[in-house]
Design a protein around this motif. Structure first.
Motif, PDB file in Angstrom:
ATOM      1  N   VAL A  33       0.831  -1.216   0.000  1.00  0.00           N
ATOM      2  CA  VAL A  33       0.000   0.000   0.000  1.00  0.00           C
ATOM      3  C   VAL A  33       0.858   1.254   0.000  1.00  0.00           C
ATOM      4  N   VAL A  34       1.955   1.244   0.790  1.00  0.00           N
ATOM      5  CA  VAL A  34       2.800   2.444   0.865  1.00  0.00           C
ATOM      6  C   VAL A  34       3.800   2.523  -0.278  1.00  0.00           C
ATOM      7  N   GLY A  35       3.814   1.506  -1.147  1.00  0.00           N
ATOM      8  CA  GLY A  35       4.618   1.578  -2.368  1.00  0.00           C
ATOM      9  C   GLY A  35       6.076   1.212  -2.213  1.00  0.00           C
ATOM     10  N   VAL A  36       6.442   0.467  -1.157  1.00  0.00           N
ATOM     11  CA  VAL A  36       7.824   0.007  -1.006  1.00  0.00           C
ATOM     12  C   VAL A  36       7.972  -1.334  -1.723  1.00  0.00           C
ATOM     13  N   CYS A  37       8.934  -1.419  -2.625  1.00  0.00           N
ATOM     14  CA  CYS A  37       9.116  -2.636  -3.416  1.00  0.00           C
ATOM     15  C   CYS A  37       9.842  -3.699  -2.599  1.00  0.00           C
ATOM     16  N   PRO A  38       9.263  -4.887  -2.483  1.00  0.00           N
ATOM     17  CA  PRO A  38       9.941  -5.954  -1.754  1.00  0.00           C
ATOM     18  C   PRO A  38      11.132  -6.490  -2.541  1.00  0.00           C
ATOM     19  N   ASP A  39      12.124  -6.967  -1.812  1.00  0.00           N
ATOM     20  CA  ASP A  39      13.256  -7.608  -2.473  1.00  0.00           C
ATOM     21  C   ASP A  39      13.159  -9.119  -2.282  1.00  0.00           C
ATOM     22  N   GLU A  40      14.199  -9.812  -2.707  1.00  0.00           N
ATOM     23  CA  GLU A  40      14.199 -11.273  -2.635  1.00  0.00           C
ATOM     24  C   GLU A  40      14.033 -11.772  -1.198  1.00  0.00           C
ATOM     25  N   ILE A  41      14.672 -11.082  -0.238  1.00  0.00           N
ATOM     26  CA  ILE A  41      14.595 -11.504   1.162  1.00  0.00           C
ATOM     27  C   ILE A  41      13.172 -11.367   1.687  1.00  0.00           C
ATOM     28  N   THR A  42      12.509 -10.261   1.310  1.00  0.00           N
ATOM     29  CA  THR A  42      11.112 -10.073   1.716  1.00  0.00           C
ATOM     30  C   THR A  42      10.252 -11.194   1.189  1.00  0.00           C
ATOM     31  N   MET A  43      10.434 -11.528  -0.089  1.00  0.00           N
ATOM     32  CA  MET A  43       9.599 -12.551  -0.722  1.00  0.00           C
ATOM     33  C   MET A  43       9.783 -13.907  -0.050  1.00  0.00           C
ATOM     34  N   VAL A  44      11.025 -14.232   0.332  1.00  0.00           N
ATOM     35  CA  VAL A  44      11.270 -15.506   1.017  1.00  0.00           C
ATOM     36  C   VAL A  44      10.502 -15.550   2.339  1.00  0.00           C
ATOM     37  N   SER A  45      10.519 -14.424   3.073  1.00  0.00           N
ATOM     38  CA  SER A  45       9.818 -14.368   4.364  1.00  0.00           C
ATOM     39  C   SER A  45       8.313 -14.511   4.190  1.00  0.00           C
ATOM     40  N   VAL A  46       7.752 -13.813   3.198  1.00  0.00           N
ATOM     41  CA  VAL A  46       6.300 -13.878   2.987  1.00  0.00           C
ATOM     42  C   VAL A  46       5.898 -15.271   2.516  1.00  0.00           C
ATOM     43  N   LEU A  47       6.707 -15.887   1.676  1.00  0.00           N
ATOM     44  CA  LEU A  47       6.419 -17.245   1.220  1.00  0.00           C
ATOM     45  C   LEU A  47       6.451 -18.232   2.390  1.00  0.00           C
ATOM     46  N   THR A  48       7.362 -18.000   3.332  1.00  0.00           N
ATOM     47  CA  THR A  48       7.402 -18.831   4.541  1.00  0.00           C
ATOM     48  C   THR A  48       6.107 -18.695   5.330  1.00  0.00           C
ATOM     49  N   ALA A  49       5.603 -17.457   5.439  1.00  0.00           N
ATOM     50  CA  ALA A  49       4.337 -17.212   6.141  1.00  0.00           C
ATOM     51  C   ALA A  49       3.180 -17.885   5.413  1.00  0.00           C
ATOM     52  N   CYS A  50       3.174 -17.790   4.090  1.00  0.00           N
ATOM     53  CA  CYS A  50       2.129 -18.453   3.285  1.00  0.00           C
ATOM     54  C   CYS A  50       2.140 -19.952   3.513  1.00  0.00           C
ATOM     55  N   ALA A  51       3.336 -20.532   3.539  1.00  0.00           N
ATOM     56  CA  ALA A  51       3.460 -21.970   3.755  1.00  0.00           C
ATOM     57  C   ALA A  51       2.871 -22.363   5.103  1.00  0.00           C
ATOM     58  N   ASP A  52       3.125 -21.539   6.111  1.00  0.00           N
ATOM     59  CA  ASP A  52       2.611 -21.823   7.450  1.00  0.00           C
ATOM     60  C   ASP A  52       1.084 -21.747   7.489  1.00  0.00           C
ATOM     61  N   LEU A  53       0.524 -20.764   6.791  1.00  0.00           N
ATOM     62  CA  LEU A  53      -0.931 -20.560   6.796  1.00  0.00           C
ATOM     63  C   LEU A  53      -1.660 -21.497   5.843  1.00  0.00           C
ATOM     64  N   GLY A  54      -0.950 -22.031   4.865  1.00  0.00           N
ATOM     65  CA  GLY A  54      -1.605 -22.813   3.815  1.00  0.00           C
ATOM     66  C   GLY A  54      -2.354 -21.923   2.842  1.00  0.00           C
ATOM     67  N   ALA A  55      -1.860 -20.690   2.684  1.00  0.00           N
ATOM     68  CA  ALA A  55      -2.538 -19.697   1.835  1.00  0.00           C
ATOM     69  C   ALA A  55      -2.081 -19.853   0.387  1.00  0.00           C
ATOM     70  N   LEU A  56      -2.679 -20.801  -0.326  1.00  0.00           N
ATOM     71  CA  LEU A  56      -2.238 -21.129  -1.688  1.00  0.00           C
ATOM     72  C   LEU A  56      -2.477 -19.982  -2.656  1.00  0.00           C
ATOM     73  N   GLU A  57      -3.652 -19.355  -2.597  1.00  0.00           N
ATOM     74  CA  GLU A  57      -3.962 -18.289  -3.554  1.00  0.00           C
ATOM     75  C   GLU A  57      -2.991 -17.127  -3.409  1.00  0.00           C
ATOM     76  N   LEU A  58      -2.687 -16.750  -2.172  1.00  0.00           N
ATOM     77  CA  LEU A  58      -1.699 -15.694  -1.957  1.00  0.00           C
ATOM     78  C   LEU A  58      -0.341 -16.139  -2.463  1.00  0.00           C
ATOM     79  N   GLY A  59       0.006 -17.398  -2.226  1.00  0.00           N
ATOM     80  CA  GLY A  59       1.287 -17.926  -2.714  1.00  0.00           C
ATOM     81  C   GLY A  59       1.396 -17.861  -4.225  1.00  0.00           C
ATOM     82  N   LYS A  60       0.287 -18.183  -4.927  1.00  0.00           N
ATOM     83  CA  LYS A  60       0.273 -18.083  -6.395  1.00  0.00           C
ATOM     84  C   LYS A  60       0.468 -16.642  -6.842  1.00  0.00           C
ATOM     85  N   TRP A  61      -0.195 -15.722  -6.111  1.00  0.00           N
ATOM     86  CA  TRP A  61      -0.048 -14.295  -6.451  1.00  0.00           C
ATOM     87  C   TRP A  61       1.400 -13.851  -6.257  1.00  0.00           C
TER      88      TRP A  61
END
Length: 613
Positions: free
Chosen positions: A234-262
């Motif tokens: 929302v605030v327009g900060v571009c994530p880097d590779e490290i951010t994406m790894v962390s968010v993907l880890t969170a998705c894996a924990d939640l089982g959030a497949l649709e977010l993971g695909k996005w």
């Protein structure tokens, strides 16, 4: 001889006359000596050479030259010899400061120790020495000290360094803020302190956001990690590779497949560098979110793979009950000369356990030490016991435990008790459960296992007594909860939940489900209900389990025929497993359930687990 050659080589490149440097003779001599030592240290690549240069520094009287000492510390760090350097640099027992002990020297030493796995306390020790000497830290000092605190994961030390940051006025420095957030996130119960620093920051970059998101994901607060990522967008900060790894880890924990695909599509759209670590995170996410085929496809597309890449897919296949594929992939890994580690063996043994591949499991366990020199750990023994137990080979599991060269832990005994419950060895299960309670009188799962044994034996008085003991000791059974992702939103249900704004429609849907699956032949497994109550009340208690609520909500909220994916925090109970089988058939839905142990793919009245769960 080596030192002489090095000295001559370096000296030849440096002006050696006063006329050339236009400096007084003594100054020229001192400068030449300094530059010579700096050049030698720059080219130094062995510890032997370092010790010779050390001798030269002493001979030339440069043991208090700030430039030479700082370079000596830096070179020592590169050669993993900072312990040797520090004994030379601070040889006076740290009692008397010298002008050569300046901020740059301390920063170099602190950074070196902060980067050393087993010497992070030394970094803090030299930070304290720095303050005691009256040497002022700068904005580069604190990130090194905070990284050392992060490695130690000591909240008390972290707070004391935080106080120093405030004292010296560096709380607004972005790099200091980022490492402070990271430090707090590495400490137990430190995420709230990290969030406070994050919220009070006047400015944030991608590193700030990554540190906070990664911290939340690391402590299992995955919903907050995903929420922060959305705020970051929302605030327009571009994530880097490290951010994406962390968010993907969170998705894996939640089982959030649709977010993971996005997130995968976002990586492609924004050309985020697809490092091996990011690819591994994508593989892990898809496997843990229920799409192991996509995980396998990504693995096959990787140009370079690590042991983590192989292990992630092997474990993913194991979790989904695709043991034969996991075994074949493990064999392929070995054929490609990728040396399996102990984690890879845990993966392949788990695959054998979840698919009933007992002979394969024996083969791989025996090959660990024989073919690869890996001494089995308690986790590997646990996999074998679990494998025998799931296959109904309770006596073989007991014999295996009795021949183990290590003391069996409580997890191993609980595997056997669960097998006793599943395969009718109830007296044995009762005896082992009672022994566990004697050894671990404050572990609630031991009481729950014994309670379940008594339920199956229909010994209600003993079951009630176990529950009374739990209440007296203040122990509670972990409440079952189920998460489901609908329209990119995560919803959580607990047993008997009425917090959802559609709870009336959900309960009406559950009533309909109950009627329809009974018509199809479903019979409730009421022996698992905790109390001795009427059969009708028992059925009602089973009816309100969290996974049934989540499935009812999904049937209301998604188009007919689409898959339903849910994540359960506990092992799915026998009744819910049976009911979900019938729901998949009656409503023509594929239902994917991830419980604490594995995945269950329910389709047309059958489950992929083959009852190995």
């Amino acid at each position: 001889m080596l030192l002489t050659k090095l000295l001559l080589s370096a000296a030849n490149a440096i002006p050696t006359t006063a006329s050339c440097l236009q400096l007084p003779p003594n100054t020229t001599k001192r400068r030449v000596a300094e530059q010579t030592c700096l050049a030698l240290l720059h080219s130094c690549d062995t510890l032997i050479t370092l010790t010779q240069i050390h001798a030269l520094i002493l001979k030339l009287g440069l043991q208090h030259n700030p430039l030479v000492l700082t370079k000596f510390a830096s070179t020592s760090s590169h050669l993993h010899a900072i312990h040797y350097a520090s004994s030379f640099l601070f040889s006076n027992d740290h009692t008397t400061p010298h002008p050569s002990h300046d901020t740059f020297l301390f920063n170099t030493v602190i950074r070196a120790f902060a980067q050393t796995t087993d010497s992070k306390f030394k970094a803090l020790h030299f930070f304290q020495t720095m303050l005691r000497y009256g040497v002022f830290p700068n904005k580069f000092t604190f990130p090194f000290v905070l990284k050392a605190c992060a490695g130690i994961a000591d909240m008390r030390l972290g707070k004391s360094v935080h106080a120093s940051v405030l004292k010296f006025g560096f709380e607004d420095d972005l790099h200091v803020q980022n490492t402070m957030i990271h430090m707090y996130c590495c400490c137990e119960e430190g995420v709230e302190f990290a969030r406070k620093v994050f919220d009070e920051s006047p400015k944030r970059d991608s590193v700030t956001w990554s540190a906070m998101i990664g911290g939340c994901a690391r402590v299992g607060d995955s919903a907050r990690a995903v929420g922060l990522f959305r705020d970051m967008q929302v605030v327009g900060v571009c994530p880097d590779e490290i951010t994406m790894v962390s968010v993907l880890t969170a998705c894996a924990d939640l089982g959030a497949l649709e977010l993971g695909k996005w997130l995968e599509s976002y990586v492609e759209r924004k050309n985020v560098t697809k490092s091996v670590e990011l690819c591994n995170a994508l593989i892990d996410m898809f496997a843990k979110c229920g799409d192991v085929d996509r995980s396998l496809k990504l693995f096959r597309e990787m140009e370079m793979r690590t042991i983590v890449s192989w292990t992630s897919v092997i474990v993913g296949l194991a979790m989904h009950g695709r043991g034969l594929e996991a075994v074949l992939l493990f064999d392929e890994m070995v054929e490609q000369r990728v040396e399996p580690d102990d984690v890879a063996f845990i993966g392949v043994l788990s695959a054998c356990s979840h698919s009933g591949l007992v002979d394969n499991g024996r083969y791989y366990f025996n090959s660990m030490e024989k073919s690869f020199g890996i001494v089995p750990k308690i986790e590997h023994y646990g996999c074998m016991v679990d494998m025998f137990s799931r296959a109904g080979l309770v006596n073989e599991a007991l014999e295996f435990v009795q021949t183990m060269p290590v003391e069996p832990n409580q997890i191993i005994w609980r595997s056997i008790i669960t097998a006793c419950h599943a395969h009718g060895e109830l007296k044995l299960g009762e005896r082992i459960s009672q022994e566990l309670i004697r050894k671990e009188p404050m572990h609630e799962s031991n009481y729950v296992l014994l309670s379940n044994i008594y339920a199956k034996l229909l010994r209600w008085e003993k079951k009630t007594k176990v529950r009374e003991v739990m209440d007296m000791k203040g122990m509670k059974k972990i409440p079952g909860s189920t998460m489901i992702e609908i329209n990119n939103e995560m919803y959580e249900f607990v047993a008997g939940d009425k917090s959802h704004n559609q709870y009336k429609e959900i309960y009406e849907m559950m009533d309909e489900m109950g009627r329809e699956i009974k018509r199809a032949g479903y019979v409730p497994t009421t022996s698992q209900v905790l109390l001795d109550i009427d059969e009708e009340d028992k059925e009602d208690a089973l009816h309100r389990h969290s996974e049934k609520l989540a499935i009812a909500f999904a049937l209301l909220s998604t188009p007919p025929g689409t898959p339903i994916r849910i994540v359960k925090n506990l092992r799915v109970c026998e009744d819910c497993h049976s009911a979900t089988n019938f729901i998949s058939k009656v409503y023509n839905r594929e239902i994917v359930v991830r419980d604490r142990n594995r995945f269950h793919h329910f389709k047309k009245g059958l489950c992929s687990c083959g009852d190995f769960w």
